[in-house]
Design a protein around this motif. Structure first.
Motif, PDB file in Angstrom:
ATOM      1  N   LEU A  14       0.818  -1.212   0.000  1.00 29.98           N
ATOM      2  CA  LEU A  14       0.000   0.000   0.000  1.00 29.98           C
ATOM      3  C   LEU A  14       0.852   1.263   0.000  1.00 29.98           C
ATOM      4  CD1 LEU A  14      -2.912  -0.927   2.434  1.00 29.98           C
ATOM      5  CD2 LEU A  14      -3.054  -0.604  -0.041  1.00 29.98           C
ATOM      6  N   ASP A  15       1.936   1.262   0.762  1.00 30.10           N
ATOM      7  CA  ASP A  15       2.817   2.435   0.779  1.00 30.10           C
ATOM      8  C   ASP A  15       3.357   2.722  -0.622  1.00 30.10           C
ATOM      9  OD1 ASP A  15       2.447   2.812   3.469  1.00 30.10           O
ATOM     10  OD2 ASP A  15       4.366   1.943   4.083  1.00 30.10           O
ATOM     11  N   GLU A  20       2.977   6.070  -5.556  1.00 28.31           N
ATOM     12  CA  GLU A  20       2.765   6.225  -6.994  1.00 28.31           C
ATOM     13  C   GLU A  20       1.542   7.091  -7.269  1.00 28.31           C
ATOM     14  OE1 GLU A  20       4.447   5.393  -9.725  1.00 28.31           O
ATOM     15  OE2 GLU A  20       6.093   4.704  -8.454  1.00 28.31           O
ATOM     16  N   ALA A  21       0.484   6.883  -6.511  1.00 27.30           N
ATOM     17  CA  ALA A  21      -0.748   7.643  -6.710  1.00 27.30           C
ATOM     18  C   ALA A  21      -0.544   9.129  -6.440  1.00 27.30           C
ATOM     19  CB  ALA A  21      -1.845   7.098  -5.806  1.00 27.30           C
ATOM     20  N   SER A  22       0.378   9.463  -5.559  1.00 35.64           N
ATOM     21  CA  SER A  22       0.633  10.873  -5.243  1.00 35.64           C
ATOM     22  C   SER A  22       1.188  11.634  -6.439  1.00 35.64           C
ATOM     23  CB  SER A  22       1.598  10.979  -4.060  1.00 35.64           C
ATOM     24  OG  SER A  22       2.900  10.562  -4.423  1.00 35.64           O
ATOM     25  N   GLU A  45      -2.589   5.428 -16.884  1.00 34.75           N
ATOM     26  CA  GLU A  45      -1.522   5.629 -15.901  1.00 34.75           C
ATOM     27  C   GLU A  45      -2.015   6.260 -14.609  1.00 34.75           C
ATOM     28  OE1 GLU A  45       1.623   7.832 -17.665  1.00 34.75           O
ATOM     29  OE2 GLU A  45       1.950   6.412 -19.298  1.00 34.75           O
ATOM     30  N   LEU A  46      -3.254   6.731 -14.579  1.00 31.88           N
ATOM     31  CA  LEU A  46      -3.764   7.416 -13.393  1.00 31.88           C
ATOM     32  C   LEU A  46      -4.271   6.413 -12.363  1.00 31.88           C
ATOM     33  CD1 LEU A  46      -5.776  10.394 -14.942  1.00 31.88           C
ATOM     34  CD2 LEU A  46      -3.531  10.471 -13.864  1.00 31.88           C
ATOM     35  N   TYR A  47      -3.920   6.637 -11.100  1.00 29.72           N
ATOM     36  CA  TYR A  47      -4.350   5.747 -10.025  1.00 29.72           C
ATOM     37  C   TYR A  47      -5.744   6.096  -9.533  1.00 29.72           C
ATOM     38  CZ  TYR A  47       0.136   3.393  -9.523  1.00 29.72           C
ATOM     39  OH  TYR A  47       1.237   2.619  -9.733  1.00 29.72           O
ATOM     40  N   MET A  48      -6.013   7.374  -9.323  1.00 27.25           N
ATOM     41  CA  MET A  48      -7.325   7.860  -8.857  1.00 27.25           C
ATOM     42  C   MET A  48      -7.820   7.045  -7.655  1.00 27.25           C
ATOM     43  SD  MET A  48      -9.161   8.575 -12.565  1.00 27.25           S
ATOM     44  CE  MET A  48      -8.850   6.912 -13.194  1.00 27.25           C
ATOM     45  N   PRO A  49      -7.018   6.954  -6.588  1.00 22.51           N
ATOM     46  CA  PRO A  49      -7.343   6.026  -5.497  1.00 22.51           C
ATOM     47  C   PRO A  49      -8.243   6.639  -4.430  1.00 22.51           C
ATOM     48  CG  PRO A  49      -5.276   7.064  -5.010  1.00 22.51           C
ATOM     49  CD  PRO A  49      -5.752   7.662  -6.331  1.00 22.51           C
ATOM     50  N   ILE A  50      -8.734   5.783  -3.557  1.00 25.32           N
ATOM     51  CA  ILE A  50      -9.292   6.261  -2.305  1.00 25.32           C
ATOM     52  C   ILE A  50      -8.151   6.810  -1.452  1.00 25.32           C
ATOM     53  CG2 ILE A  50     -11.203   4.618  -2.317  1.00 25.32           C
ATOM     54  CD1 ILE A  50      -9.528   2.972  -0.270  1.00 25.32           C
TER      55      ILE A  50
END
Length: 211
Positions: A14-15, A20-22, A45-50
């Motif tokens: 997760l870290d 990467e999402a940042s 390529e976009l993570y767009m995470p919670i």
């Protein structure tokens, strides 16, 4: 008692993914219109995470309601899937069904779940959620809606006949304009939900299927 979400293997994965999402703001957003497939491929390529806090919330909700079946609309790289799968693993029962339109993200999400040691409790379905989720058997105890915002309500309506009594429906990014139809639906008591907004990052709506 082990909390899988906080084990080194899961936390390391997760870290890495949150790091990467940042970097999403530095990545090209891609086209702003087109079919769902075209949009998904343009934003490969976009993570767009919670958020991290959102992930902790999902884990807690899944531990509390102990769903036999969890459905996730919008898997992306699998951050939220890992949080849900960790809860299912700790519950000792259940399975997470994710769905993702972009084939590269499907492969990446599956690899990330393997890295986290949670592949055995998950299935990542490739393709249009309105098709792939049609065959997931109920009763469904928890739903995460985090895909294209204009499709959240259609996906919910598709799943509704298979929702367990008391099922939880969690919608992410409720501050986005595209969530208006979904919010109006779950906030109308006539539709059988008790719904509340929860203040994490861009907001989550937690709706209980009460009738």
């Amino acid at each position: 008692m082990t909390i899988t979400l906080h084990t080194p293997r899961v936390r390391t994965t997760l870290d890495r993914l949150f790091a990467e999402a940042s970097r999403d703001d530095a990545r090209p957003v891609g086209r702003a219109s087109g079919t769902a497939q075209e949009l998904a491929d343009a934003r490969e390529e976009l993570y767009m995470p919670i958020s991290r806090q959102g992930g902790e919330l999902l884990y807690s909700l899944a531990r509390a309601c102990r769903p036999e079946t969890v459905v996730e609309f919008g898997t992306s790289f699998g951050i939220s899937t890992i949080c849900l799968a960790a809860a299912v693993a700790d519950n000792g029962t259940g399975r997470v069904f994710g769905t993702e339109l972009n084939t590269a993200k499907v492969a990446a999400a599956r690899a990330n779940l393997e890295e986290a040691g949670l592949a055995d409790t998950t299935t990542v379905l490739a393709g249009d959620a309105l098709e792939t989720l049609a065959d997931v058997r109920g009763p469904i105890g928890l739903v995460l809606l985090d895909g294209w915002k204009d499709l959240c309500l259609p996906v919910l309506r598709l799943l509704e006949p298979r929702l367990a009594p008391g099922a939880l429906v969690v919608a992410d990014d409720i501050d986005q304009a595209g969530m208006a139809d979904h919010l109006a639906y779950v906030r109308d008591p006539a539709n059988g939900y008790v719904s509340v907004a929860f203040p994490v990052e861009d907001g989550m709506e937690i709706s209980c299927r009460a009738a």
